[in-house]
Motif scaffolding. Structure first.
Motif, PDB file in Angstrom:
ATOM      1  N   PHE A 116       0.906  -1.233  -0.416  1.00 50.27           N
ATOM      2  CA  PHE A 116       0.222   0.011  -0.027  1.00 50.27           C
ATOM      3  C   PHE A 116       1.436   1.110  -0.406  1.00 50.27           C
ATOM      4  O   PHE A 116       2.277   1.228   0.751  1.00 50.27           O
ATOM      5  CB  PHE A 116      -0.727   0.110   0.931  1.00 50.27           C
ATOM      6  N   VAL A 130      -4.075   5.129   2.505  1.00 48.68           N
ATOM      7  CA  VAL A 130      -4.460   4.495   3.474  1.00 48.68           C
ATOM      8  C   VAL A 130      -3.919   4.654   5.006  1.00 48.68           C
ATOM      9  O   VAL A 130      -3.147   4.946   5.731  1.00 48.68           O
ATOM     10  CB  VAL A 130      -4.388   2.892   3.596  1.00 48.68           C
ATOM     11  N   LEU A 150      -5.506  -0.181   8.129  1.00 51.17           N
ATOM     12  CA  LEU A 150      -4.717  -1.510   7.756  1.00 51.17           C
ATOM     13  C   LEU A 150      -4.357  -2.892   8.593  1.00 51.17           C
ATOM     14  O   LEU A 150      -4.738  -3.570   8.409  1.00 51.17           O
ATOM     15  CB  LEU A 150      -3.346  -0.555   6.622  1.00 51.17           C
ATOM     16  N   GLN A 194       5.379   3.290   1.951  1.00 47.44           N
ATOM     17  CA  GLN A 194       4.821   1.994   1.609  1.00 47.44           C
ATOM     18  C   GLN A 194       4.395   1.624   2.867  1.00 47.44           C
ATOM     19  O   GLN A 194       5.119   1.218   3.875  1.00 47.44           O
ATOM     20  CB  GLN A 194       5.171   1.069   0.372  1.00 47.44           C
ATOM     21  N   THR A 212      -6.889   0.922  -1.093  1.00 51.11           N
ATOM     22  CA  THR A 212      -6.731   0.414  -2.614  1.00 51.11           C
ATOM     23  C   THR A 212      -4.904   0.125  -2.450  1.00 51.11           C
ATOM     24  O   THR A 212      -4.452   1.513  -1.723  1.00 51.11           O
ATOM     25  CB  THR A 212      -6.754   1.468  -3.660  1.00 51.11           C
ATOM     26  N   TYR A 213      -4.430  -1.186  -3.215  1.00 53.70           N
ATOM     27  CA  TYR A 213      -3.080  -1.969  -2.832  1.00 53.70           C
ATOM     28  C   TYR A 213      -2.463  -1.430  -4.003  1.00 53.70           C
ATOM     29  O   TYR A 213      -2.778  -1.581  -4.905  1.00 53.70           O
ATOM     30  CB  TYR A 213      -3.304  -2.611  -1.864  1.00 53.70           C
TER      31      TYR A 213
END
Length: 249
Positions: free
Chosen positions: A142, A147, A152, A170, A193-194
């Motif tokens: 990610f 995020v 997460l 990330q 969304t990754y």
């Protein structure tokens, strides 16, 4: 960030250009054929084939191409018989490199891979020289801008992830092979969304790279290996900081 996810992200970002050249489709078709040959033509009963089909769909491969590859692999249609081999070696700064090969000509593959290593500051090693440094895992990457770390962590660990790693710009979620799909689906259900989700070889230790010249040499070698038609996947244990990557991008 370590080489397995760093290189995967770089490769993923340049994937559109590769797809135009047919590189990605060719490699995905080979993987589908081998998976179908080894485990049968039903993706529901063949985890490797299911993963290959999902990867093909993610690259917008036409349905008929996927179905034809499955038929060729399972013997319903005539197709090439590919052999699976792992090659291993070292890059600049002693970086360990593990290659997954699918080829219809072992001698050609070995010769070409050895040539790529020698031309780019590396050398091909004996079987087993670096494979022990890598573990097969699921990874989901990610971008931190997309995020919340708290959400997460909560979703990942509740779904069965092994670890969530802070990797500069990330977050990297690591899973077992068995839990990869469940963790990925948990993120999908939450609309998270990754950048990347794949089964990969994760290095147990990494080699830090602190100068641009060496980083460029390593990435050039990795790119040349990935560009070879017989190389399905190239994994490495380099650790290049984001500031160096950004400087040479």
């Amino acid at each position: 960030m370590s080489g397995h996810s760093k290189w995967s992200t770089i490769r993923h970002k340049k994937g559109a250009a590769d797809a135009k050249r047919g590189k990605i489709f060719t490699k995905l078709i080979k993987e589908i054929m081998v998976a179908a040959r080894m485990g049968g033509a039903d993706p529901g009963a063949n985890p490797r084939l299911r993963a290959a089909v999902l990867a093909a769909k993610a690259e917008n491969m036409p349905k008929e191409n996927i179905e034809r590859a499955i038929k060729k692999g399972s013997g319903e249609m005539e197709g090439v018989n590919y052999e699976e081999i792992n090659y291993e070696g070292y890059g600049p700064a002693g970086v360990a490199i593990l290659l997954e090969i699918l080829t219809d000509n072992r001698n050609r593959a070995a010769s070409e891979v050895r040539h790529i290593f020698s031309r780019n500051g590396g050398n091909m090693g004996e079987a087993g020289c670096v494979a022990w440094m890598f573990d097969k895992k699921g990874t989901i990457v990610f971008n931190k801008e997309n995020v919340s770390e708290e959400e997460l962590m909560e979703v990942a660990l509740e779904a069965g992830a092994e670890d969530v790693r802070d990797a500069e710009s990330q977050f990297e979620v690591v899973t077992s092979l068995e839990d990869f799909n469940a963790v990925k689906e948990a993120f999908d259900e939450k609309g998270m969304t990754y950048e990347l989700a794949e089964i990969t070889m994760v290095p147990q230790t990494t080699v830090p790279i602190s100068d641009e010249k060496t980083a460029m040499q390593i990435l050039k070698l990795m790119d040349a290996l990935e560009d070879n038609d017989d190389v399905q996947h190239a994994y490495a244990n380099f650790d290049i900081p984001d500031e160096i990557l950004n400087a040479i991008a």
